[in-house]
Design an enzyme around this catalytic site. Structure first.
Site, mmCIF file in Angstrom:
data_model
loop_
_atom_site.group_PDB
_atom_site.id
_atom_site.type_symbol
_atom_site.label_atom_id
_atom_site.label_comp_id
_atom_site.label_asym_id
_atom_site.label_seq_id
_atom_site.Cartn_x
_atom_site.Cartn_y
_atom_site.Cartn_z
ATOM 1 N N ARG A 134 1.705 3.945 2.372
ATOM 2 C CA ARG A 134 3.085 4.415 2.163
ATOM 3 C C ARG A 134 3.139 5.923 2.444
ATOM 4 O O ARG A 134 3.398 6.729 1.543
ATOM 5 C CB ARG A 134 3.571 4.094 0.751
ATOM 6 C CG ARG A 134 3.353 2.676 0.267
ATOM 7 C CD ARG A 134 3.945 1.604 1.153
ATOM 8 N NE ARG A 134 5.360 1.340 0.983
ATOM 9 C CZ ARG A 134 5.893 0.580 0.049
ATOM 10 N NH1 ARG A 134 5.129 0.009 -0.855
ATOM 11 N NH2 ARG A 134 7.184 0.353 -0.006
ATOM 12 N N GLN A 179 5.427 5.447 8.246
ATOM 13 C CA GLN A 179 6.749 4.963 7.804
ATOM 14 C C GLN A 179 7.362 3.902 8.727
ATOM 15 O O GLN A 179 7.931 2.925 8.246
ATOM 16 C CB GLN A 179 7.702 6.149 7.747
ATOM 17 C CG GLN A 179 8.495 6.184 6.478
ATOM 18 C CD GLN A 179 9.148 7.544 6.262
ATOM 19 O OE1 GLN A 179 9.124 8.403 7.148
ATOM 20 N NE2 GLN A 179 9.728 7.734 5.104
ATOM 21 N N ASP A 198 6.068 0.441 8.045
ATOM 22 C CA ASP A 198 6.070 0.041 6.636
ATOM 23 C C ASP A 198 6.972 -1.184 6.410
ATOM 24 O O ASP A 198 8.156 -1.073 6.109
ATOM 25 C CB ASP A 198 6.530 1.237 5.793
ATOM 26 C CG ASP A 198 6.494 0.962 4.307
ATOM 27 O OD1 ASP A 198 6.221 -0.192 3.919
ATOM 28 O OD2 ASP A 198 6.752 1.902 3.538
ATOM 29 N N SER A 244 8.619 -1.792 2.930
ATOM 30 C CA SER A 244 9.873 -1.057 2.718
ATOM 31 C C SER A 244 11.026 -1.696 3.487
ATOM 32 O O SER A 244 12.114 -1.876 2.942
ATOM 33 C CB SER A 244 9.732 0.398 3.157
ATOM 34 O OG SER A 244 8.947 1.097 2.241
ATOM 35 N N TYR A 257 2.575 4.622 -6.523
ATOM 36 C CA TYR A 257 2.947 3.350 -7.160
ATOM 37 C C TYR A 257 2.946 3.497 -8.678
ATOM 38 O O TYR A 257 2.340 4.411 -9.231
ATOM 39 C CB TYR A 257 1.943 2.260 -6.779
ATOM 40 C CG TYR A 257 2.144 1.706 -5.401
ATOM 41 C CD1 TYR A 257 3.203 0.848 -5.129
ATOM 42 C CD2 TYR A 257 1.284 2.043 -4.377
ATOM 43 C CE1 TYR A 257 3.378 0.333 -3.856
ATOM 44 C CE2 TYR A 257 1.459 1.527 -3.091
ATOM 45 C CZ TYR A 257 2.504 0.676 -2.851
ATOM 46 O OH TYR A 257 2.692 0.160 -1.595
#
Ligand code: NAD
Length: 383
Positions: A123, A128, A131, A134, A229
């Site tokens: 992450r 990105q 990902d 997400s 997290y």
């Protein structure tokens, strides 16, 4: 290099596809051959002909496609039978649910497959665009609010009509990660009053910037683990939150829960007694249903009525919006594929954090300590 696009098990509810025609076209290189398992795009309303126009060849026979590929792209984890079709030394890129099904990872290692688990993309800002957790969580957060609004016997927005004024619905979002933030934004767009809670205090500003109120509880302990997290909180902290949350839940029309702790059962945030404390007609949408649920009475995959409260436990919301879910997932997987390939072969530079973290099996080895622990195997490789 032969790159195969697998057909998902549409019959059992997986409607997404790992690659879309526009990206087949964009990825095109002289030595790359795209093969499509016939009807792979069906669940996402993409006919085989669109893939053919983009340069792919359609293969009608499943065994022929799976056993003649260098790289296979997929959304949901493959079945055991499918893994057994893959040639030794080939590469698989897919969601693989490594902690939920470590035996699958063992099979992939035993079959000498180099497997990349889309759940394990770091992450980080560098990764990105790959990902997939997400991109798919955003869809789930959006759709959860729509399900909640559709099940609520009330309006979401405030309305001033000749027949009187309607007060706006109150929505409480628990867990303000990617899905939670999208749920907040969606509920606000529909005109609801929104509150949110998360054990990570850092999300307070993000919640407020979306126009929601952040419910603050001082847990008196560190709640953030590596990678940003959440950590599993102590029983004492859990009790402390439950006391405050009971009141907020009772005052809400719709509760959307999204709280998860990687590799653990989802925390119970809404007990059966809390559900009983809600007004009849209220709705809970539990996005953690797959991980055991944030609500004690959630029945995964079902909508139930508990003391007049509708409790919805969806298990695969991204698949219910397959057009955009496939578009975003395809972009994630295409970016990873481009990143991995050097000189027309998969590059395994384990010094690179994206490759090191995401590659879960290679050359007969399971590369994740957590999967090895789950299988009762000791390990030297660190992931
Ligand atoms: P997730 O799905 O693992 O969990 C959802 C949310 O539940 C999290 O916000 C978590 O804090 C919360 N939660 C866990 N236990 C809880 C409890 N007991 N009570 C209330 N809330 C609880 O999270 P996610 O959406 O995958 O995001 C995880 C982290 O990764 C976040 O820090 C997020 O900002 C970060 N992230 C970073 C990037 C990036 O930098 N590219 C991209 C995506 C996510």
């Amino acid at each position: 290099m032969k790159i195969a696009i697998a057909r998902e098990a549409i019959e059992v509810g997986e409607r997404r596809v790992a690659l879309i025609p526009a990206l087949v076209k964009r990825l095109a290189q002289p030595d790359w051959y795209f093969l499509l398992e016939a009807n792979a795009g069906e669940g996402s309303f993409i006919p085989d002909a669109d893939y053919v126009d983009a340069g792919a060849a359609v293969v009608a026979d499943k065994a022929e496609l799976w056993s003649n590929t260098d790289v296979l792209l997929k959304v949901a984890p493959p079945s055991r039978d499918e893994v057994n079709l893959l040639p030794e030394g080939s590469t698989l890129i897919s969601f693989l649910n490594p902690l939920g099904d470590p035996e699958l990872i063992k099979l992939l290692a035993d079959r000498q497959i180099t497997a990349f688990s889309m759940e394990l993309i770091p992450r980080t800002s560098r990764a990105q665009s790959m990902d997939a957790l997400s991109s798919q969580a955003g869809i789930a957060g959006y759709k959860a609010v729509l399900l909640g609004a559709a099940a609520l016997p009330k309006f979401f927005p405030m309305l001033t009509t000749a027949a009187g004024t309607i007060r706006p619905a109150k929505v409480f979002v628990m867990g303000a990660g990617v899905a939670g933030l999208q749920a907040i934004a969606t509920a606000r767009r529909l005109g609801a009053i929104v509150e949110a809670f998360d054990i990570r205090p850092a999300v307070k500003e993000e919640v407020q910037s979306l126009g929601a109120k952040f419910v603050e509880i001082d847990l008196g302990e560190d709640t953030v683990a590596a990678g940003g997290y959440a950590k599993e909180v102590s029983a004492a902290a859990q009790q402390k939150t439950q006391a405050v949350l009971t009141e907020h839940i009772a005052n809400s029309d719709v509760v959307i829960t999204t709280a998860q702790v990687p590799g653990k059962r989802a925390p119970i945030l809404v007990t059966a007694a809390m559900v009983e404390g809600m007004a009849p007609g209220s709705v809970i949408v539990d996005l953690a249903a797959n991980q055991g649920g944030n609500c004690e009475v959630t029945d995964p995959g079902k909508d139930i009525n508990y003391h007049g409260v509708t409790v919805i436990g969806p298990t695969n919301l991204p698949s219910s919006m397959p057009v955009h879910a496939s578009q975003l997932y395809a972009k994630n997987i295409a970016t990873l594929l481009q990143y991995l390939v050097k000189d027309n072969a998969i590059n395994l530079d384990f010094e690179d954090d994206i490759i090191r973290d995401t590659c879960i099996t290679h050359a007969g080895e399971i590369r994740s300590d957590r999967v090895k622990t789950a299988l009762g195997i000791s390990s030297e490789v660190q992931v």
